[in-house]
Design a protein around this motif. Structure first.
Motif, PDB file in Angstrom:
ATOM      1  N   THR A   1       1.001  -1.440  -0.358  1.00 64.00           N
ATOM      2  CA  THR A   1      -0.123   0.227  -0.019  1.00 64.00           C
ATOM      3  C   THR A   1       1.302   1.483  -0.077  1.00 64.00           C
ATOM      4  N   TRP A   2       0.434   2.080  -0.711  1.00 61.69           N
ATOM      5  CA  TRP A   2       0.836   3.683  -0.626  1.00 61.69           C
ATOM      6  C   TRP A   2       0.064   4.450  -1.054  1.00 61.69           C
ATOM      7  N   VAL A  12      -1.192   8.263   2.087  1.00 65.03           N
ATOM      8  CA  VAL A  12      -1.566   9.102   3.495  1.00 65.03           C
ATOM      9  C   VAL A  12      -2.519   8.746   3.588  1.00 65.03           C
ATOM     10  N   GLU A  21      -6.900   8.977   4.204  1.00 65.57           N
ATOM     11  CA  GLU A  21      -7.413   7.499   4.716  1.00 65.57           C
ATOM     12  C   GLU A  21      -8.502   7.701   3.861  1.00 65.57           C
ATOM     13  N   ARG A  74      -6.812   6.776  -1.160  1.00 69.76           N
ATOM     14  CA  ARG A  74      -5.429   6.711  -1.247  1.00 69.76           C
ATOM     15  C   ARG A  74      -4.864   7.286  -3.051  1.00 69.76           C
ATOM     16  N   ASP A  91      -1.839   4.945  -4.199  1.00 68.38           N
ATOM     17  CA  ASP A  91      -1.384   4.234  -4.247  1.00 68.38           C
ATOM     18  C   ASP A  91      -2.257   3.075  -5.529  1.00 68.38           C
ATOM     19  N   SER A 136     -10.832  -1.125  -0.732  1.00 66.33           N
ATOM     20  CA  SER A 136     -10.337  -1.408   0.643  1.00 66.33           C
ATOM     21  C   SER A 136      -9.431  -3.128   0.473  1.00 66.33           C
ATOM     22  N   ALA A 175      -4.357  -3.373   6.778  1.00 66.22           N
ATOM     23  CA  ALA A 175      -4.466  -2.678   5.945  1.00 66.22           C
ATOM     24  C   ALA A 175      -3.115  -2.387   4.957  1.00 66.22           C
ATOM     25  N   HIS A 176      -2.289  -3.446   5.473  1.00 66.87           N
ATOM     26  CA  HIS A 176      -0.604  -3.453   5.153  1.00 66.87           C
ATOM     27  C   HIS A 176      -0.161  -2.088   4.420  1.00 66.87           C
ATOM     28  N   ARG A 177       0.073  -1.694   6.041  1.00 68.80           N
ATOM     29  CA  ARG A 177      -0.040  -0.474   5.824  1.00 68.80           C
ATOM     30  C   ARG A 177       1.014   0.035   7.333  1.00 68.80           C
ATOM     31  N   THR A 178       1.876   0.869   6.724  1.00 71.12           N
ATOM     32  CA  THR A 178       2.718   0.953   7.990  1.00 71.12           C
ATOM     33  C   THR A 178       2.142   2.916   8.082  1.00 71.12           C
ATOM     34  N   LYS A 179       2.023   3.442   9.214  1.00 72.81           N
ATOM     35  CA  LYS A 179       1.561   4.838   9.577  1.00 72.81           C
ATOM     36  C   LYS A 179       2.377   5.593  10.537  1.00 72.81           C
TER      37      LYS A 179
END
Lengths: 381, 262
Positions: free
Chosen positions: A97-98, A100, A102, A105, A108, A122, B120-124
């Protein structure tokens, strides 16, 4: 559940869930089923780890009572990873996932959307890939080779949350003669400097977003996947209670290299301990896209998002989320309210209401009679 | 305090571990308190890194319980201007399995924190501003778990009673949930036996008891059971280390945000 057998450790996780859906209004298009009922879904995950090597498997299956296309299997993750001090190598299939924001994106791009599983994008299909990475403390560089293209999933004739025409997904068109075997490549350089996190990305290959083409011979509407080359950036500034976010891309579309751009910006602000340990976060975002009318259709051409999240931070991890994404030109709106909490150590209940408003006649408002409520009962193991 | 002086102090304390008697005979209460805090820090210094597995039990006044378990990795600060780095990865409850919280502490500025969400396969990147907030719904706050850097407090010697010496720590951070902490230290091995936390109104809020001390690597006394009782709500949380190892050879790359989820 962990086992340390001869230096190979095994981790088992994942869930099985029942999604009960109720649609408030009868469907809009001929052939659609009412769509009410219970769909079963499972996503187990097993991981084997030995030294620097990890093998991960995460299959996915959904059984849907109404739409045979929504009953589908996918391999969300199946990968081998070698993780050395600063060097990363991985091969297999995964979700990356790319971005930032909410609400949506825009930057992405690596994975295809599993649209039949979740209309809001999602859910993602596993993407076959080879990854080479260098990871430092405050920066990282990752290169992905994506040898195989995944086609977007779409609902069938009986499915709710679909467009007026059902898509002939068995006969997709491609710009590239190599079709789904056309390789794509992607790279991301990320770094953080104090409160600021930045990502610079590049992608070249098959567009994950299809155009819809009327096939004159059959009268069917088929998805067409053109070539696409994109540079993008995302940035997040994390201050105390305030977070500022932005992301944007410039894309060269088809081999004629038509140029368009898109992106978005937003902020969220958290009020801590509004009662007990509960935190209340407000988010506001704006997304835009300048693609030509002949390009793949996007819902997110000029849309504003407002949302709120109440995280109780209690033993049951109770959460309430509400948000609305509004097209600032025609007022077409997607609204969601979701509440969830854990029961005991293994169960989680999630109640969702999805609402669509808009003037009929636009593709964006195809879902205008698809307002629905969903209860998910999930068992995690 | 400049860096050279701090290094000199650290070297001096490594050479000669001071006894509680030496620390409490001369000086003002503030000087004695600071000396004790520095001695505690010096005796804990040099462990390099920690790897452990933790079971956490949350209970409320009615006796109902909830369980968490997670792995914990800590990298000791490399220099006087640096802070510790820590990585928590949840195993239970099952719906948050794989969720990771990475923290880079900073003794002067704001800590840096990242959250990895496997679903979510996400780093925040997340804000570390809510240091007073509960950790995973427990009676421990992030401040309780990470706020042990001696430089973050003003120190004062309070009293000695038998083998137990009490010092007062006043947080320099105005956003701290506490007006003060009282540390009760067992003088024999310079081990903290309990800490009383006082809220901003000066009322006693929580008591943390450290027990099940074991000496690791023939040098470092580490408590394996931490019991936090909230005196105002009667809720309690117990952290129990099922394994704890020091000097396991972790490197700073193990605490890189780019590695989260791998």
């Amino acid at each position: 559940m962990a086992c340390a057998c001869a230096s190979i450790s095994t981790e088992i996780g994942g869930f099985v869930a029942a999604d009960g859906r109720v649609f408030i209004e009868p469907p809009k298009y001929a052939g659609q089923a009412a769509g009410n009922g219970v769909s079963l879904v499972t996503e187990p995950r097993i991981e084997f780890k030995s030294g620097n090597s990890t093998l991960t498997l995460k299959p996915f299956y959904r059984l849907d009572p109404n739409d045979e296309r929504r009953s589908h299997f996918d391999v969300r993750e199946a990968k081998y990873r070698l993780s050395l001090e600063h060097f990363e190598f991985a091969i297999g299939s995964d979700v990356v996932t790319w971005g930032v924001l909410e609400s949506y994106r825009p930057t992405d791009i690596i994975n295809q959307i599993d649209f039949v599983d979740s209309f809001n994008g999602s859910a993602k299909l596993g993407q076959p890939f080879v990854e080479l990475g260098w990871v430092g403390v405050a920066s990282s560089f990752k290169l992905y080779v994506l040898p195989y293209f995944r086609e977007r999933t779409f609902p069938g004739v009986r499915g709710r949350l679909r467009f007026p025409a059902t898509l002939d997904v068995d006969h997709p068109e491609y710009e590239s003669p190599l079709r789904q075997y056309t390789p794509s490549a992607a790279a991301r350089y990320a770094f953080n400097f104090g409160d600021l996190d930045v990502g610079l990305c590049a992608f070249g290959g098959v567009s994950r977003e299809p155009r819809f083409i009327l096939e004159l011979t059959s009268g069917n509407v088929a998805p067409r996947y053109d070539m696409s080359y994109q540079g993008s950036a995302d940035a997040q500034l994390t201050l105390d209670a305030l977070t500022l976010k932005a992301e944007g891309f410039v894309r060269l579309w088809t081999n004629q290299l038509q140029v368009f751009g898109g992106g978005g910006a937003g902020l969220d602000y958290t009020f801590y301990k509004v009662f007990d340990e509960a935190n209340l976060t407000f988010a506001a975002e704006f997304v835009f896209d300048t693609r030509p009318l002949t390009g793949p259709i996007t819902f997110f051409d000029h849309d504003a998002f407002a949302g709120a999240r109440l995280a109780f931070n209690d033993v049951a991890s109770t959460e309430i989320n509400a948000g609305a994404l509004v097209d600032v030109v025609d007022g077409a709106t997607f609204g969601t309210i979701e509440a969830s909490r854990r029961l005991g150590d293994h169960w989680r209940l999630t109640v969702t209401a999805n609402l669509f408003f808009g003037t009929p006649g636009k593709l964006q408002t195809s879902f205008v009679r698809d307002n629905f409520g969903q209860l998910r009962v999930a068992y995690f193991f | 305090m400049n860096r050279a002086l701090l290094i000199a102090l650290t070297v001096a304390t490594v050479v000669h571990a001071k006894s509680m008697k030496e620390l409490t005979t001369t000086g003002t209460p503030e000087e004695k308190g600071l000396a004790i805090a520095q001695e505690l820090a010096a005796r804990n210094a040099g462990y390099r890194d920690l790897g452990g597995q933790v079971d956490m039990v949350l209970s409320d006044a009615s006796g109902s319980e909830a369980r968490r378990s997670f792995s914990l990795k800590v990298l000791e600060k490399a220099s006087g201007t640096d802070g510790d780095k820590s990585l928590i990865v949840f195993d239970a409850p099952a719906d948050v399995k794989g969720t990771a919280v990475l923290s880079h502490a900073s003794p002067e500025g704001e800590d840096e924190q990242w959250l990895f969400l496997p679903s979510a396969h996400r780093t925040k990147r997340i804000s570390a501003a809510n240091r007073t907030g509960a950790f995973a719904g427990s009676e421990f706050s992030f401040e309780d778990l990470t706020g042990n850097d001696a430089r973050k407090y003003g120190w004062k010697y309070v009293a000695s009673e038998g083998n137990i010496v009490t010092v007062e720590a006043t947080p320099r951070d105005a956003a701290s949930a506490y007006s003060k902490r009282l540390l009760h230290i067992d003088a024999t091995e310079m081990r903290i036996s309990s800490i009383d936390f006082f809220d901003r109104r000066g009322e006693k809020l929580k008591t943390l008891t450290y027990s099940d001390y074991k000496q690791l690597n023939e040098k470092f006394w580490r408590s394996h059971t931490w019991s936090m009782k909230n005196l105002q709500t009667s809720k309690a949380t117990t952290i129990r280390f099922t394994t704890m190892k020091l000097g396991t050879g972790l490197s700073v790359a193990d605490f890189a945000p780019g590695k989260l989820g791998n």
